[in-house]
Design a protein around this motif. Structure first.
Motif, mmCIF file in Angstrom:
data_model
loop_
_atom_site.group_PDB
_atom_site.id
_atom_site.type_symbol
_atom_site.label_atom_id
_atom_site.label_comp_id
_atom_site.label_asym_id
_atom_site.label_seq_id
_atom_site.Cartn_x
_atom_site.Cartn_y
_atom_site.Cartn_z
ATOM 1 N N ARG A 1 -7.078 147.340 -57.328
ATOM 2 C CA ARG A 1 -6.186 146.424 -58.059
ATOM 3 C C ARG A 1 -6.932 145.278 -58.736
ATOM 4 N N GLY A 2 -8.190 145.155 -58.490
ATOM 5 C CA GLY A 2 -8.968 144.105 -59.148
ATOM 6 C C GLY A 2 -8.874 142.790 -58.400
ATOM 7 N N GLY A 3 -9.870 141.955 -58.611
ATOM 8 C CA GLY A 3 -9.902 140.674 -57.909
ATOM 9 C C GLY A 3 -10.897 140.710 -56.767
ATOM 10 N N VAL A 4 -11.429 139.543 -56.478
ATOM 11 C CA VAL A 4 -12.381 139.445 -55.377
ATOM 12 C C VAL A 4 -11.615 139.510 -54.050
ATOM 13 N N ALA A 5 -12.202 140.136 -53.045
ATOM 14 C CA ALA A 5 -11.606 140.113 -51.712
ATOM 15 C C ALA A 5 -11.686 138.679 -51.188
ATOM 16 N N PRO A 6 -10.628 138.190 -50.552
ATOM 17 C CA PRO A 6 -10.646 136.801 -50.081
ATOM 18 C C PRO A 6 -11.881 136.457 -49.250
ATOM 19 N N SER A 7 -12.407 137.426 -48.485
ATOM 20 C CA SER A 7 -13.580 137.131 -47.656
ATOM 21 C C SER A 7 -14.824 136.830 -48.490
#
Ligand SMILES: *Cc1c(COP(=O)(O)O)cnc(C)c1O
Length: 223
Positions: free
Chosen positions: A130-136
């Protein structure tokens, strides 16, 4: 659908004002009108109605429109995923990148020839596609972006998942915004909220709304 563009734009502007007031906010979120798939003519009409911020999500289409409409003095927001090898080209016409989501992409923008603004897209789902950096991985990306000679970090961006209450998802985004601000106090902006969820986004602090179909009508089915 046959309602004139000016009326649809006014309806969204007043919906935004209502939601902002209901949220107890005294600022006014920036309205970015998403014009992807629509012809130049529509963007010219929007500009004549006072719109200054427009959003696109496909590189070739956006590049062409920005060139052809250069005389209109618009701010071009690039909302789509950015291929690392295309990033420098996008940065020639885009004033703001909303979907910066990895260190490699930031690195590829170190040598661009103009200053641009960016948002870090955070993935609010468990699905990496889905795109986007993983919060971690958010803090590492913030730190690398702050080292960029050309990028000004404005804040975070996200798209609400399809299978979740958008308010809950945007509430998580607000938490990620706080984490970013702990490292970058100036990066206060939150890019969130589309046609069907802008009120929820405003309630959770969105400062930049990306609204398409409510204003433009349905997109032509060309892609
Ligand atoms: C298309 C798009 C929008 C606008 O969507 P609407 O539902 O038409 O308002 C907002 N953000 C992104 C990233 C988009 O690709």
């Amino acid at each position: 659908m046959n309602q004139p563009l000016s009326e649809r734009l006014e309806a969204v502007r007043s919906g935004v004002a209502d939601a902002t007031r209901a949220a107890g906010r005294s600022d006014s979120p920036t309205l970015i009108v998403v014009t992807k798939f629509h012809p130049n003519r529509l963007i010219e009409d929007l500009a004549a109605l006072g719109v200054r911020d427009v959003g696109e999500n496909r590189h070739q289409e956006a590049q062409l429109k920005a060139e052809e409409l250069a005389s209109l003095d618009l701010r071009w927001h690039f909302l789509g995923q950015i291929q690392t090898k295309k990033a420098r080209q996008v940065a020639r016409y885009a004033d703001v990148l909303h979907a910066v989501d990895r260190i490699k992409l930031v690195e590829s923008l170190d040598t661009i020839e103009r200053d641009i603004e960016c948002f870090l897209q955070v993935n609010l789902t468990e699905d990496p596609a889905r795109g986007g950096v993983a919060p971690s991985e958010l803090e590492a990306l913030v730190e690398r972006t702050l080292e960029s000679p050309r990028l000004t970090l404005r804040g975070v961006m996200a798209v609400a998942p399809l299978d979740e209450d958008p308010r809950a998802a945007f509430s998580r985004l607000r938490g990620y915004s706080e984490r970013v601000r702990a490292l970058a106090p100036e990066a206060t902006a939150i890019s969130a909220g589309m046609t069907h969820d802008y009120a929820e986004a405003i309630a959770e602090g969105a400062t930049h709304l990306r609204i398409g179909t409510a204003i433009t009508g349905n997109r032509p089915v060309t892609g």
